[in-house]
Design an enzyme around this catalytic site. Structure first.
Site, PDB file in Angstrom:
ATOM      1  N   TYR A 118      16.696  -6.579  63.562  1.00  0.00           N
ATOM      2  CA  TYR A 118      15.596  -5.989  64.333  1.00  0.00           C
ATOM      3  C   TYR A 118      14.319  -5.952  63.492  1.00  0.00           C
ATOM      4  O   TYR A 118      13.227  -6.300  63.967  1.00  0.00           O
ATOM      5  CB  TYR A 118      16.016  -4.588  64.751  1.00  0.00           C
ATOM      6  CG  TYR A 118      15.023  -3.817  65.588  1.00  0.00           C
ATOM      7  CD1 TYR A 118      14.827  -4.112  66.931  1.00  0.00           C
ATOM      8  CD2 TYR A 118      14.300  -2.754  65.033  1.00  0.00           C
ATOM      9  CE1 TYR A 118      13.939  -3.388  67.703  1.00  0.00           C
ATOM     10  CE2 TYR A 118      13.406  -2.019  65.796  1.00  0.00           C
ATOM     11  CZ  TYR A 118      13.233  -2.344  67.128  1.00  0.00           C
ATOM     12  OH  TYR A 118      12.346  -1.611  67.884  1.00  0.00           O
ATOM     13  N   LYS A 121      10.733  -7.679  64.313  1.00  0.00           N
ATOM     14  CA  LYS A 121       9.560  -6.827  64.464  1.00  0.00           C
ATOM     15  C   LYS A 121       8.534  -7.058  63.356  1.00  0.00           C
ATOM     16  O   LYS A 121       7.324  -7.003  63.587  1.00  0.00           O
ATOM     17  CB  LYS A 121       9.979  -5.359  64.492  1.00  0.00           C
ATOM     18  CG  LYS A 121      10.710  -4.938  65.756  1.00  0.00           C
ATOM     19  CD  LYS A 121       9.865  -5.168  66.992  1.00  0.00           C
ATOM     20  CE  LYS A 121      10.442  -4.487  68.220  1.00  0.00           C
ATOM     21  NZ  LYS A 121       9.640  -4.788  69.441  1.00  0.00           N
TER      22      LYS A 121
END
Length: 325
Positions: A166, A170
């Site tokens: 993640y 991001k």
């Protein structure tokens, strides 16, 4: 202060069926934007699909007198991204605002992450930013105006155990947005990154396994959450997100944090550092080691906005340290 409105503007919000995206879409519509409410309708871990989530938000907007259309195409494919933007163009003839918000979590230890936990996360965060962002950017460039907001995460900027996949997706938003901001400056397009903090359905994917990391567990246990009480709902992120995509905001090339009602710009800066002795011979490892404290000391710092700015700041530091005249 004059009310900030979006009359006549067309906005696309991805992942707008729930949580942050839903609050963005509702408030944009309340302020008279025409909104493409995109949501694949999957779970917090990215499984399943249903048009119902987007349709319910659109119905809520229409019941309040606003204009919106639902879209359930996947942001994680180029065909889906094109279809999302084309829906806006077919309905209203332009795109003024893109909030790239869709996402989900699949947490695990770094060493245990599988392709099924890496690839879909990269697809829905990084690749989706291209797949929706590129056609939206082209439409904005044609009109000479646009506002793009990419969704980053404190998990990427500052680090979060068990979220390497993640955080990688991001964190890429920073580099992408910086380039879009530079290129878009020639065409009236701004680009920024928001780091939202919100209690949402993604919390169900946050297993406590990360507490196995002692220093990280200590940071969690010692954190002061007193300001966060009743202030981490998605709606606390909405005012900053919408300001950044409004005509009133000309800021670009930035990263902004929302946390418990505190709003702050997050900066990437370069310390003055240490300049190696004059000449064409690189320093030795031992010289780096003996000057490492100065390399790490922030001191007088600069905020390069392009790689070329860093060349200029290096010369400034060299002159200050007497290495070059």
């Amino acid at each position: 202060m004059t009310d900030i409105r979006f009359d006549g503007r067309v906005a696309i919000v991805t992942g707008a069926g729930n949580g942050l995206g839903k609050t963005y879409a509702l408030e944009l519509a309340r302020r008279r934007a025409r909104v493409v409410v995109n949501d694949l309708g999957g779970s917090g871990s990215g499984t399943g699909a249903s048009a119902m989530a987007a349709e319910l938000v659109v119905q809520e907007i229409r019941d309040a007198g606003g204009e919106a259309i639902a879209n359930a195409d996947s942001v994680a494919t180029r065909e889906g991204g094109n279809a999302i933007v084309q829906a806006a163009l077919d309905t209203w003839g332009k795109v003024d605002v893109l909030i790239s918000n869709a996402g989900f979590l699949r947490n695990n230890r770094f060493e245990d992450l599988t392709d099924q936990e890496i690839d879909p996360i990269i697809d829905v965060h990084l690749k989706a930013a291209f797949y929706v962002g590129q056609p939206a950017y082209r439409a904005m460039r044609a009109k000479g105006y646009g506002r793009i907001l990419f969704t980053g995460s404190a998990s990427a900027m500052f680090g979060h155990a068990w979220q390497a996949n993640y955080a990688a997706g991001k964190g890429a938003m920073l580099g992408l947005s910086n380039v879009v901001a530079i290129e878009g400056s020639a065409y009236g397009i701004t680009s920024n990154v928001i780091l939202p903090t919100a209690s949402s359905r993604l919390e169900a994917e946050m297993t406590p396994g990360f507490m196995e990391i002692p220093e990280f567990a200590k940071a969690f246990q010692n954190a002061d959450f007193s300001l966060a009480q009743e202030r981490i709902g998605p709606e606390f992120n909405t005012p900053l997100a919408l300001y950044l995509v409004s005509e009133a905001c000309t800021a670009t090339h930035g990263v902004y944090s929302c946390n418990s009602g505190r709003y702050a710009r997050v900066r990437i800066c370069a310390a003055e550092g240490w300049v190696s002795p004059k000449g064409s011979v690189p320093p030795t490892l031992e010289q780096i080691a003996s000057n490492f404290e100065q390399i790490c000391t922030l001191g007088e710092y600069t905020e390069p906005m392009t790689p070329y700015d860093e060349f200029t700041s290096a010369v400034k530091a060299a002159r200050k340290q007497g290495v070059y005249p």
